[in-house]
Design an enzyme around this catalytic site. Structure first.
Site, PDB file in Angstrom:
ATOM      1  N   GLU A   1       0.840  -1.216   0.000  1.00 14.75           N
ATOM      2  CA  GLU A   1       0.000   0.000   0.000  1.00 14.75           C
ATOM      3  C   GLU A   1       0.871   1.262   0.000  1.00 14.75           C
ATOM      4  O   GLU A   1       2.090   1.206   0.185  1.00 14.75           O
ATOM      5  CB  GLU A   1      -0.929   0.000   1.209  1.00 14.75           C
ATOM      6  CG  GLU A   1      -0.187  -0.078   2.524  1.00 14.75           C
ATOM      7  CD  GLU A   1      -0.737   0.857   3.580  1.00 14.75           C
ATOM      8  OE1 GLU A   1      -1.146   1.980   3.232  1.00 14.75           O
ATOM      9  OE2 GLU A   1      -0.729   0.472   4.754  1.00 14.75           O
TER      10      GLU A   1
ATOM     11  N   LYS B   1      -3.732  -1.575  14.208  1.00 21.18           N
ATOM     12  CA  LYS B   1      -2.935  -0.534  14.856  1.00 21.18           C
ATOM     13  C   LYS B   1      -3.353  -0.384  16.314  1.00 21.18           C
ATOM     14  O   LYS B   1      -4.532  -0.362  16.637  1.00 21.18           O
ATOM     15  CB  LYS B   1      -3.080   0.778  14.095  1.00 21.18           C
ATOM     16  CG  LYS B   1      -2.189   0.768  12.845  1.00 21.18           C
ATOM     17  CD  LYS B   1      -2.088   2.121  12.216  1.00 21.18           C
ATOM     18  CE  LYS B   1      -3.288   2.413  11.379  1.00 21.18           C
ATOM     19  NZ  LYS B   1      -3.357   1.697  10.116  1.00 21.18           N
TER      20      LYS B   1
HETATM   21  N1  PSU Z   1      -0.116   0.734   8.572  1.00 15.60           N
HETATM   22  C1  PSU Z   1       0.925   1.493   8.965  1.00 15.60           C
HETATM   23  N2  PSU Z   1       0.825   2.843   8.789  1.00 15.60           N
HETATM   24  C2  PSU Z   1      -0.271   3.424   8.179  1.00 15.60           C
HETATM   25  C3  PSU Z   1      -1.366   2.619   7.768  1.00 15.60           C
HETATM   26  C4  PSU Z   1      -1.228   1.272   7.993  1.00 15.60           C
HETATM   27  O1  PSU Z   1       1.916   0.961   9.495  1.00 15.60           O
HETATM   28  O2  PSU Z   1      -0.282   4.647   8.002  1.00 15.60           O
HETATM   29  C5  PSU Z   1      -2.584   3.242   7.069  1.00 15.60           C
HETATM   30  C6  PSU Z   1      -3.234   2.181   6.174  1.00 15.60           C
HETATM   31  O3  PSU Z   1      -3.194   2.643   4.857  1.00 15.60           O
HETATM   32  C7  PSU Z   1      -4.652   2.067   6.670  1.00 15.60           C
HETATM   33  C8  PSU Z   1      -4.910   3.437   7.218  1.00 15.60           C
HETATM   34  O4  PSU Z   1      -5.539   1.675   5.670  1.00 15.60           O
HETATM   35  O5  PSU Z   1      -3.659   3.733   7.886  1.00 15.60           O
HETATM   36  C9  PSU Z   1      -6.131   3.449   8.116  1.00 15.60           C
HETATM   37  O6  PSU Z   1      -6.678   4.724   8.156  1.00 15.60           O
HETATM   38  P1  PSU Z   1      -8.166   4.964   8.758  1.00 15.60           P
HETATM   39  O7  PSU Z   1      -8.055   4.543  10.195  1.00 15.60           O
HETATM   40  O8  PSU Z   1      -8.430   6.443   8.593  1.00 15.60           O
HETATM   41  O9  PSU Z   1      -9.094   4.116   7.954  1.00 15.60           O
END
Ligand code: PSU
Ligand code: MN
Length: 310
Positions: free
Chosen positions: A28, A160
């Site tokens: 990604e 996360k």
């Molecule tokens: N994993 C990481 N760092 C990130 C992300 C994932 O180590 O920045 C990103 C991914 O792209 C994931 C996003 O889809 O954070 C999630 O954002 P939100 O909680 O706004 O959906």
């Protein structure tokens, strides 16, 4: 009407690999555009691609450039995306805006999975999936929706740690998304190896993971299979150490009224400051670790499919 295939641009390397069914690993790009600071972001993109290649698979970093959804970025394109000033964080609902504006953007887990479905890529490595947030009611990442509906293997270090992990796991259960612990019975918590929460099952061999995923999909289920790979011991930060920092960052986000798509990048950045960069080192290490495991799984898929054909 615009067709997905007009927007999707596969690099020649990825096209070739897919045409002859070589193992491909999707990566990604929100992590590059919004998750990590410069210049570590570009360095990490190189390191992940290198790690995948070293293990005999083809990396396909996915992201938007000038309104086109690139599957596989060459060196110049990767450098551009990592340094672009006007860059969106692109989940599936942002696709149309980015396409019609001819804009650039890093695709989230959900955005990347949509591209993978279209490009027929079955394995994807990320850091941590999005999930149910703690500090605001009803902030549920679109990643969970994608995981519920797109059949592919997603390698991550758990969700996360900034999230409400029990709620995130409940959601995944509701949506019939299996969570495989890679050699562990415990759901890893991104920076930490432990969370006190369980997984659906514990598998260690890439071949077994592939066999499981194929059995899952053969039942007609359309959900993804998550492989939760604990962060390497050397860079892991104990949960007891992370928890007060995550709480502080979450409180600050609340005070500053940060929500929506800004929340995750804010929390990651703030936690990195509060740990003097230690959490960022952990993030880099787990991303690389996941790219390696994803490459091994992609190769195991190829071996599985060949056995079936012969
Ligand atoms: N994993 C990481 N760092 C990130 C992300 C994932 O180590 O920045 C990103 C991914 O792209 C994931 C996003 O889809 O954070 C999630 O954002 P939100 O909680 O706004 O959906
Ligand atoms: Mn959100």
């Amino acid at each position: 009407m615009l067709h997905f295939d007009e927007v999707l641009v596969k690099s020649s390397e990825v096209k070739r690999a897919l045409n002859v069914s070589l193992p491909v690993v999707a990566l990604e790009s929100t992590v590059l555009t919004h998750g990590l600071p410069r210049p570590q972001n570009l360095q990490l993109a190189h390191d992940m691609e290198h790690a995948v290649r070293e293990l005999g698979a083809t990396p396909a970093t996915i992201g938007f450039l000038d309104g086109h959804l690139h599957v596989g970025l060459n060196e110049a394109e990767l450098t551009r995306l990592a340094n672009e000033k006007e860059v969106y964080k692109v989940g599936p609902r942002d696709f149309a805006a980015v396409i019609t504006q001819g804009a650039c953007g890093g695709t989230t887990v959900a955005g990347t999975m949509f591209a993978c479905r279209q490009a027929n890529i079955k394995v994807f490595a990320t850091g941590g999936i999005g999930g149910v947030h703690r500090e605001s009611s009803f902030d549920i990442s679109a990643d969970l929706q994608a995981l519920a509906t797109i059949p592919m293997i997603v390698v991550c270090a758990g969700a996360k740690a900034i999230l409400d992990l029990p709620a995130t796991l409940e959601y995944l259960e509701t949506m019939s998304v299996p969570v495989i612990g890679y050699g562990t019975d415990e759901f890893p918590a991104f920076y930490s190896r432990e969370s006190g929460l369980g997984v659906s099952l514990n598998l260690k061999e890439p071949g077994d993971i592939v066999e499981f995923a194929k059995a899952h999909w053969s039942m007609g289920l359309q959900s993804a299979v998550i492989v939760a790979n604990p962060i390497p011991i050397a860079e892991a930060i104990p949960r007891s150490e992370m928890e007060p920092i995550i709480e502080q960052a979450s409180d600050e986000a609340k005070e500053k009224k940060i929500h929506g798509k800004e929340l995750t990048p804010f929390l990651l950045q703030r936690i990195s400051e509060l740990t003097q960069g230690k959490s960022m080192q952990a993030n880099l290490s787990l991303l690389l670790n996941n790219a390696r495991l994803a490459a091994r799984i992609a190769k195991a898929i190829r071996a599985f499919d060949r056995r079936r054909v012969i």
